[in-house]
Design an enzyme around this catalytic site. Sequence first.
Site, PDB file in Angstrom:
ATOM      1  N   ASN A  60       3.451  12.761  15.901  1.00 18.71           N
ATOM      2  CA  ASN A  60       2.391  11.861  16.393  1.00 18.71           C
ATOM      3  C   ASN A  60       1.086  12.606  16.624  1.00 18.71           C
ATOM      4  N   THR A 116       5.373  11.400   7.256  1.00 21.74           N
ATOM      5  CA  THR A 116       5.561  11.308   8.708  1.00 21.74           C
ATOM      6  C   THR A 116       6.978  11.699   9.120  1.00 21.74           C
ATOM      7  N   ASP A 117       7.114  12.152  10.356  1.00 25.28           N
ATOM      8  CA  ASP A 117       8.458  12.457  10.874  1.00 25.28           C
ATOM      9  C   ASP A 117       9.313  11.198  11.021  1.00 25.28           C
ATOM     10  N   GLU A 118       8.665  10.012  11.003  1.00 26.98           N
ATOM     11  CA  GLU A 118       9.431   8.775  11.215  1.00 26.98           C
ATOM     12  C   GLU A 118      10.412   8.506  10.084  1.00 26.98           C
ATOM     13  N   THR A 143       0.828  -1.217   0.000  1.00 30.24           N
ATOM     14  CA  THR A 143       0.000   0.000   0.000  1.00 30.24           C
ATOM     15  C   THR A 143       0.862   1.266   0.000  1.00 30.24           C
ATOM     16  N   TYR A 173       6.070   0.108  26.654  1.00 28.85           N
ATOM     17  CA  TYR A 173       7.297  -0.512  26.136  1.00 28.85           C
ATOM     18  C   TYR A 173       8.545  -0.032  26.877  1.00 28.85           C
ATOM     19  N   SER A 197       8.846   2.110   4.522  1.00 34.93           N
ATOM     20  CA  SER A 197       7.877   2.123   3.416  1.00 34.93           C
ATOM     21  C   SER A 197       7.384   3.544   3.152  1.00 34.93           C
ATOM     22  N   LYS A 198       7.231   4.348   4.208  1.00 39.12           N
ATOM     23  CA  LYS A 198       6.821   5.741   4.012  1.00 39.12           C
ATOM     24  C   LYS A 198       7.963   6.529   3.352  1.00 39.12           C
ATOM     25  N   ASP A 201      10.422  -4.243  25.221  1.00 37.64           N
ATOM     26  CA  ASP A 201      10.452  -3.090  24.325  1.00 37.64           C
ATOM     27  C   ASP A 201      10.099  -3.482  22.888  1.00 37.64           C
ATOM     28  N   ARG A 203       7.846  11.444  22.111  1.00 39.61           N
ATOM     29  CA  ARG A 203       7.145  11.760  20.863  1.00 39.61           C
ATOM     30  C   ARG A 203       6.685  13.218  20.924  1.00 39.61           C
ATOM     31  N   TYR A 220       7.575   0.170   8.727  1.00 41.44           N
ATOM     32  CA  TYR A 220       6.589   1.213   8.403  1.00 41.44           C
ATOM     33  C   TYR A 220       7.296   2.471   7.901  1.00 41.44           C
TER      34      TYR A 220
HETATM   35  P1  NAD Z   1      -5.229   5.068   9.668  1.00 37.72           P
HETATM   36  O1  NAD Z   1      -4.599   3.727   9.754  1.00 37.72           O
HETATM   37  O2  NAD Z   1      -6.165   5.505  10.731  1.00 37.72           O
HETATM   38  O3  NAD Z   1      -6.002   5.214   8.282  1.00 37.72           O
HETATM   39  C1  NAD Z   1      -5.508   4.686   7.076  1.00 37.72           C
HETATM   40  C2  NAD Z   1      -6.662   4.620   6.072  1.00 37.72           C
HETATM   41  O4  NAD Z   1      -6.134   4.170   4.827  1.00 37.72           O
HETATM   42  C3  NAD Z   1      -7.766   3.639   6.479  1.00 37.72           C
HETATM   43  O5  NAD Z   1      -9.031   4.221   6.287  1.00 37.72           O
HETATM   44  C4  NAD Z   1      -7.562   2.460   5.540  1.00 37.72           C
HETATM   45  O6  NAD Z   1      -8.757   1.752   5.241  1.00 37.72           O
HETATM   46  C5  NAD Z   1      -6.995   3.152   4.306  1.00 37.72           C
HETATM   47  N1  NAD Z   1      -6.208   2.252   3.464  1.00 37.72           N
HETATM   48  C6  NAD Z   1      -5.235   1.393   3.863  1.00 37.72           C
HETATM   49  N2  NAD Z   1      -4.763   0.718   2.790  1.00 37.72           N
HETATM   50  C7  NAD Z   1      -5.432   1.169   1.705  1.00 37.72           C
HETATM   51  C8  NAD Z   1      -5.369   0.879   0.327  1.00 37.72           C
HETATM   52  N3  NAD Z   1      -4.529  -0.042  -0.166  1.00 37.72           N
HETATM   53  N4  NAD Z   1      -6.204   1.540  -0.520  1.00 37.72           N
HETATM   54  C9  NAD Z   1      -7.073   2.467  -0.040  1.00 37.72           C
HETATM   55  N5  NAD Z   1      -7.181   2.783   1.259  1.00 37.72           N
HETATM   56  C10 NAD Z   1      -6.362   2.145   2.126  1.00 37.72           C
HETATM   57  O7  NAD Z   1      -4.018   6.101   9.526  1.00 37.72           O
HETATM   58  P2  NAD Z   1      -3.870   7.599  10.034  1.00 37.72           P
HETATM   59  O8  NAD Z   1      -3.294   7.583  11.376  1.00 37.72           O
HETATM   60  O9  NAD Z   1      -5.134   8.333   9.755  1.00 37.72           O
HETATM   61  O10 NAD Z   1      -2.732   8.103   9.031  1.00 37.72           O
HETATM   62  C11 NAD Z   1      -3.079   8.661   7.765  1.00 37.72           C
HETATM   63  C12 NAD Z   1      -1.806   9.052   7.048  1.00 37.72           C
HETATM   64  O11 NAD Z   1      -1.068   9.985   7.836  1.00 37.72           O
HETATM   65  C13 NAD Z   1      -0.862   7.887   6.775  1.00 37.72           C
HETATM   66  O12 NAD Z   1      -0.284   8.065   5.512  1.00 37.72           O
HETATM   67  C14 NAD Z   1       0.200   8.011   7.868  1.00 37.72           C
HETATM   68  O13 NAD Z   1       1.436   7.495   7.425  1.00 37.72           O
HETATM   69  C15 NAD Z   1       0.252   9.528   8.027  1.00 37.72           C
HETATM   70  N6  NAD Z   1       0.659  10.019   9.364  1.00 37.72           N
HETATM   71  C16 NAD Z   1       0.040   9.539  10.487  1.00 37.72           C
HETATM   72  C17 NAD Z   1       0.399  10.065  11.732  1.00 37.72           C
HETATM   73  C18 NAD Z   1      -0.267   9.589  13.002  1.00 37.72           C
HETATM   74  O14 NAD Z   1       0.194   9.948  14.085  1.00 37.72           O
HETATM   75  N7  NAD Z   1      -1.344   8.822  12.947  1.00 37.72           N
HETATM   76  C19 NAD Z   1       1.400  11.044  11.796  1.00 37.72           C
HETATM   77  C20 NAD Z   1       2.017  11.485  10.631  1.00 37.72           C
HETATM   78  C21 NAD Z   1       1.623  10.962   9.409  1.00 37.72           C
HETATM   79  O1  DAU Z   2       5.469  10.046  14.400  1.00 39.14           O
HETATM   80  C1  DAU Z   2       4.408   9.856  13.521  1.00 39.14           C
HETATM   81  C2  DAU Z   2       3.941   8.418  13.600  1.00 39.14           C
HETATM   82  O2  DAU Z   2       3.319   8.273  14.874  1.00 39.14           O
HETATM   83  C3  DAU Z   2       3.001   8.014  12.479  1.00 39.14           C
HETATM   84  O3  DAU Z   2       3.676   8.085  11.264  1.00 39.14           O
HETATM   85  C4  DAU Z   2       2.463   6.605  12.712  1.00 39.14           C
HETATM   86  O4  DAU Z   2       1.498   6.297  11.720  1.00 39.14           O
HETATM   87  C5  DAU Z   2       1.814   6.554  14.080  1.00 39.14           C
HETATM   88  O5  DAU Z   2       1.357   5.250  14.360  1.00 39.14           O
HETATM   89  C6  DAU Z   2       2.793   7.009  15.151  1.00 39.14           C
HETATM   90  O6  DAU Z   2       3.871   6.047  15.334  1.00 39.14           O
HETATM   91  P1  DAU Z   2       4.420   5.664  16.798  1.00 39.14           P
HETATM   92  O7  DAU Z   2       5.045   4.339  16.730  1.00 39.14           O
HETATM   93  O8  DAU Z   2       5.220   6.772  17.372  1.00 39.14           O
HETATM   94  O9  DAU Z   2       2.995   5.650  17.577  1.00 39.14           O
HETATM   95  P2  DAU Z   2       2.357   4.600  18.600  1.00 39.14           P
HETATM   96  O10 DAU Z   2       1.057   5.181  19.039  1.00 39.14           O
HETATM   97  O11 DAU Z   2       2.345   3.214  18.095  1.00 39.14           O
HETATM   98  O12 DAU Z   2       3.394   4.668  19.822  1.00 39.14           O
HETATM   99  C7  DAU Z   2       3.719   5.893  20.464  1.00 39.14           C
HETATM  100  C8  DAU Z   2       4.782   5.594  21.502  1.00 39.14           C
HETATM  101  O13 DAU Z   2       4.195   4.780  22.537  1.00 39.14           O
HETATM  102  C9  DAU Z   2       5.962   4.801  20.970  1.00 39.14           C
HETATM  103  O14 DAU Z   2       7.148   5.217  21.636  1.00 39.14           O
HETATM  104  C10 DAU Z   2       5.646   3.377  21.357  1.00 39.14           C
HETATM  105  C11 DAU Z   2       4.886   3.531  22.656  1.00 39.14           C
HETATM  106  N1  DAU Z   2       3.870   2.497  22.910  1.00 39.14           N
HETATM  107  C12 DAU Z   2       2.955   2.243  21.939  1.00 39.14           C
HETATM  108  C13 DAU Z   2       1.988   1.302  22.109  1.00 39.14           C
HETATM  109  C14 DAU Z   2       0.964   1.003  21.028  1.00 39.14           C
HETATM  110  C15 DAU Z   2       3.851   1.817  24.112  1.00 39.14           C
HETATM  111  O15 DAU Z   2       4.692   2.058  25.008  1.00 39.14           O
HETATM  112  N2  DAU Z   2       2.883   0.869  24.293  1.00 39.14           N
HETATM  113  C16 DAU Z   2       1.966   0.566  23.341  1.00 39.14           C
HETATM  114  O16 DAU Z   2       1.135  -0.319  23.582  1.00 39.14           O
END
Ligand code: NAD
Ligand code: DAU
Length: 368
Positions: A211, A156-158, A121, A239, A185-186, A304, A246, A182
């Site tokens: 985040n 993403t910042d990742e 994706t 973890y 891939s981004k 972790d 973050r 992840y």
């Molecule tokens: P999310 O997982 O909540 O939503 C992803 C959406 O994409 C879902 O609705 C899913 O059904 C759809 N999707 C997945 N695969 C697909 C495909 N092959 N075709 C069409 N639709 C598909 O994610 P999110 O947290 O809303 O993140 C959205 C975007 O923002 C992502 O690109 C993510 O990398 C980026 N982002 C997220 C964060 C964060 O903290 N959540 C931060 C920075 C950037």
């Molecule tokens: O920084 C932007 C990114 O933030 C986005 O690109 C990603 O889509 C989004 O998922 C998020 O990634 P993180 O890995 O930072 O988010 P997550 O919510 O999974 O975890 C946040 C922090 O908390 C990370 O240090 C891991 C920790 N964590 C997470 C989970 C799910 C825990 O300690 N326990 C947990 O169960």
Amino acid sequence: MLLLVTGGAGFIGSHFIRLILKKHPTWKVINLDKLTYSGNPENLRDVEDGEGGKRYFFVQGDICDAAIVEALFSGVHPLFHAHRSLQHEGPAECPIRTVIHFAAESHVDRSIHDTSAFYRTNVEGTRVLVETARRHWVVGSPASIESPYRLVHVSTDEVYGSLEPHHPPFTEESPIKPNSPYAASKAAADLTVLAYIHTYGLPATLTRCGNNYGPYQHPEKFIPLFITNALEDKPMPMYGDGLQVRDWIYVIDHCNALLKILERGKPGEVYNIGANQERANREVAEFIAQKIGKSRNLIRGVADRSGHDRRYALDVTKIQSALGWKADQSFVQGMESTIQWYKTNHLWWKQLKNEKFWEYFKEIYGSI
Ligand code: NAD
Ligand code: DAU
């Protein structure tokens, strides 16, 4: 204006669609979403049932499916025949002039367990999208800055990798050094969009945000998992030492920044988006337990995350000075309203925390 949103049934995309329909009363939105486990039509139920619903069109489909993406760009998708109001949008040959690309597999833990959907994706899906846009928008010579077309790639910042506590925040010039599957891939998606900008002049802009948190975030992610588990008196699995940091941003702030970039961002540019709200996980976990009125003993140390990034932080000088954007919500305000939302909307998240979810939980965290 007819806007194509990919992944609009997810967390951030659904907030963005709600915002666009409210701020631009004449715009129409097509949401192309596959509805994976993280896509949820309930996230936009209020939009579909409300006034904005007349300007909102949903297509269930995969961004890797070039035929669907092509049918939307060329205006021959059955959606255009089914809805009269869409038949008059833009030049007949390409009704889609503006795209915002959210669709992705987004959870780091899942990427560690199985990488395949992430590369499919996030990389191939992004390639299909930019290739289709190029064929429709960049005819003959590369698109100029005045191009009427725009694609915003939400990254993403990742992609920048991890910082040590004493390091300065990432700027847009920082090297790309992703660590998790992840993030890799981004990063591959980002480089693909940048290659299309450089080679073909695709009028695209990239955004890299920290985040997000807020309503409608899937309970697999840290903040909603900890809030909903605390509400149910279930363990909050932290973890390692919990000192990972973050840079947290309220989702509406992110969406406002994306809207500014869509309207006034310069094609070819990358914009960091962040709120300067760095917090250690332990601090966030304790804040949640305390606000919900639960014992800290619910916070349980677990092994972790493999390859866990220590810290993310973003320098947002560029978007502040170029577009006059800055985040509004403080971490405390944003978290209080988020906790309140999860308290009120337990039906929304209880449906997601089903048997399959708890199987996943056990696979990731073991028995805690
Ligand atoms: P999310 O997982 O909540 O939503 C992803 C959406 O994409 C879902 O609705 C899913 O059904 C759809 N999707 C997945 N695969 C697909 C495909 N092959 N075709 C069409 N639709 C598909 O994610 P999110 O947290 O809303 O993140 C959205 C975007 O923002 C992502 O690109 C993510 O990398 C980026 N982002 C997220 C964060 C964060 O903290 N959540 C931060 C920075 C950037
Ligand atoms: O920084 C932007 C990114 O933030 C986005 O690109 C990603 O889509 C989004 O998922 C998020 O990634 P993180 O890995 O930072 O988010 P997550 O919510 O999974 O975890 C946040 C922090 O908390 C990370 O240090 C891991 C920790 N964590 C997470 C989970 C799910 C825990 O300690 N326990 C947990 O169960």
